[in-house]
Write an enzyme that holds these catalytic residues in place. Sequence first.
Site, PDB file in Angstrom:
ATOM      1  N   HIS A 205       0.801  -1.232   0.000  1.00 39.79           N
ATOM      2  CA  HIS A 205       0.000   0.000   0.000  1.00 39.79           C
ATOM      3  C   HIS A 205       0.833   1.281   0.000  1.00 39.79           C
ATOM      4  CE1 HIS A 205       0.934  -0.004   4.277  1.00 39.79           C
ATOM      5  NE2 HIS A 205       0.632   1.273   4.272  1.00 39.79           N
TER       6      HIS A 205
HETATM    7  C1  UD1 Z   1      -1.977   5.218   6.326  1.00 43.41           C
HETATM    8  C2  UD1 Z   1      -0.677   5.695   6.958  1.00 43.41           C
HETATM    9  C3  UD1 Z   1       0.376   4.599   6.811  1.00 43.41           C
HETATM   10  C4  UD1 Z   1      -0.111   3.253   7.301  1.00 43.41           C
HETATM   11  C5  UD1 Z   1      -1.412   2.914   6.599  1.00 43.41           C
HETATM   12  C6  UD1 Z   1      -1.967   1.600   7.049  1.00 43.41           C
HETATM   13  C7  UD1 Z   1      -0.202   8.125   6.850  1.00 43.41           C
HETATM   14  C8  UD1 Z   1       0.583   9.144   6.153  1.00 43.41           C
HETATM   15  N1  UD1 Z   1      -0.171   6.886   6.318  1.00 43.41           N
HETATM   16  O1  UD1 Z   1      -1.737   5.136   4.933  1.00 43.41           O
HETATM   17  O2  UD1 Z   1       1.522   4.979   7.536  1.00 43.41           O
HETATM   18  O3  UD1 Z   1       0.845   2.265   7.031  1.00 43.41           O
HETATM   19  O4  UD1 Z   1      -2.351   3.967   6.851  1.00 43.41           O
HETATM   20  O5  UD1 Z   1      -3.179   1.293   6.488  1.00 43.41           O
HETATM   21  O6  UD1 Z   1      -0.828   8.415   7.841  1.00 43.41           O
HETATM   22  N2  UD1 Z   1      -9.398   4.688   2.778  1.00 43.41           N
HETATM   23  C9  UD1 Z   1     -10.580   3.975   2.761  1.00 43.41           C
HETATM   24  N3  UD1 Z   1     -11.065   3.531   3.955  1.00 43.41           N
HETATM   25  C10 UD1 Z   1     -10.434   3.759   5.125  1.00 43.41           C
HETATM   26  C11 UD1 Z   1      -9.237   4.484   5.115  1.00 43.41           C
HETATM   27  C12 UD1 Z   1      -8.727   4.942   3.934  1.00 43.41           C
HETATM   28  O7  UD1 Z   1     -11.163   3.743   1.739  1.00 43.41           O
HETATM   29  O8  UD1 Z   1     -10.942   3.329   6.185  1.00 43.41           O
HETATM   30  C13 UD1 Z   1      -8.835   5.192   1.518  1.00 43.41           C
HETATM   31  C14 UD1 Z   1      -8.788   6.707   1.529  1.00 43.41           C
HETATM   32  O9  UD1 Z   1      -9.858   7.237   0.856  1.00 43.41           O
HETATM   33  C15 UD1 Z   1      -7.482   7.049   0.861  1.00 43.41           C
HETATM   34  C16 UD1 Z   1      -6.658   5.783   0.927  1.00 43.41           C
HETATM   35  O10 UD1 Z   1      -7.498   4.749   1.404  1.00 43.41           O
HETATM   36  O11 UD1 Z   1      -7.659   7.408  -0.463  1.00 43.41           O
HETATM   37  C17 UD1 Z   1      -5.466   5.975   1.781  1.00 43.41           C
HETATM   38  O12 UD1 Z   1      -5.798   6.292   3.146  1.00 43.41           O
HETATM   39  P1  UD1 Z   1      -4.865   7.210   4.083  1.00 43.41           P
HETATM   40  O13 UD1 Z   1      -5.293   7.125   5.489  1.00 43.41           O
HETATM   41  O14 UD1 Z   1      -4.740   8.516   3.465  1.00 43.41           O
HETATM   42  O15 UD1 Z   1      -3.426   6.604   3.980  1.00 43.41           O
HETATM   43  P2  UD1 Z   1      -2.945   5.106   3.895  1.00 43.41           P
HETATM   44  O16 UD1 Z   1      -2.369   4.876   2.576  1.00 43.41           O
HETATM   45  O17 UD1 Z   1      -3.989   4.144   4.405  1.00 43.41           O
END
Ligand code: UD1
Length: 366
Positions: A205
């Site tokens: 990811h």
């Molecule tokens: C975040 C953390 C990362 C961790 C990871 C684990 C930061 C900078 N990054 O990255 O360190 O390893 O989480 O999962 O804080 N989304 C969903 N549902 C959710 C959460 C997110 O669909 O419950 C989607 C969001 O719309 C977004 C993408 O997933 O587009 C990424 O989510 P985000 O929390 O921004 O960062 P991660 O890549 O998950």
Amino acid sequence: MKIINVTGARPNMMKVAPLMKEMRRHKEITSILLHTGQHYDEKMSKVFFSDLSMPEPDIYLGVGSGSHAGQTAKVMVEFEKVLLSEKPDVVVVVGDVNSTMACSLTAVKLHIPVAHVEAGLRSFDRTMPEEINRIVTDSVSDYLFTTSEDANLNLKKEGIPAEKIFFVGNVMIDTLLRHMEKAEGSDVVQRLGLKEREYSVLTLHRPSNVDGKENFEGILDALRHIQKRIKIIFPVHPRTFKMIKEHAFSDTIKEMMNLIIVDPMGYLDFLKLMSNACFVLTDSGGIQEETTILKIPCLTLRENTERPVTVTEGTNIIVGNDRDKIVKEAENILDNGGKAGRVPKLWDGRAAERIVEIIKKNIGRR
Ligand code: UD1
């Protein structure tokens, strides 16, 4: 003593769970669980509360997704209101996600002491958002709880006074050891029609691996080779799911018969899946540590790691996203078995106990 414990994203949950449990054993501590809502899905957040027997959050900020600035700012604005009304004696943040940095910054500006659990880890790669979060959080924290000697050294080199650094072990491993027996009861291996050691597990990811088309393609190319010899179970993170669609990789993935796509899993299922695997391919931080304790070979699809102890002492090998290197190391495991490794110092299931003792002793004296 009033303590606010912050959780926000999936990898925070298993770190906060043992802290909450330990704090609740101490009558003099009022422990509040605050969830920023950075992760909000059933599969990215809610399932961990039941799997880890965590209390429901006392406070939920509901910030959701957004750009880094947007998400960080939203957490800060909402958290400031909470701090002003709750007036805690200390704020405990864990790990390196945006919520960790946002909450530590907000607290320190209100002169509320911050304790950072899992301090001092450095990949020395400032293109990683997590590296920035780690550096900022450590620089404003009053209590820096570390998991390894290399983390102590990193902090000292950055000029953090020795009296702020406490080498306590790894709360993530507290959770793993506490839940091994329960995870044994998961039927995930049968449910997916797998046999012990006859499959591998993949998680992916990191923006550096999935956001850019070329890097993601290189990894898929390696997987194409590996899946000819062993099944690969791939629980897909929402970010990766989105990028697969955006890069139009769905057909390429469908063509690989032994690359099996599944939804993100709960903690107990995933622990069982890892512990019965032949090896794990990952770009996660925590999984490098968990496989070391489970003695399962781990190939890390990154150019660096902030957790070098998993390489020097554990089962981890850094392979980057170079196709040939990934395939070579996977074949080496299939032909000769992987590294056995040993358990790093203080990864013994008692880190939360040590942390709460130190907080009690120090905050009580202030
Ligand atoms: C975040 C953390 C990362 C961790 C990871 C684990 C930061 C900078 N990054 O990255 O360190 O390893 O989480 O999962 O804080 N989304 C969903 N549902 C959710 C959460 C997110 O669909 O419950 C989607 C969001 O719309 C977004 C993408 O997933 O587009 C990424 O989510 P985000 O929390 O921004 O960062 P991660 O890549 O998950």
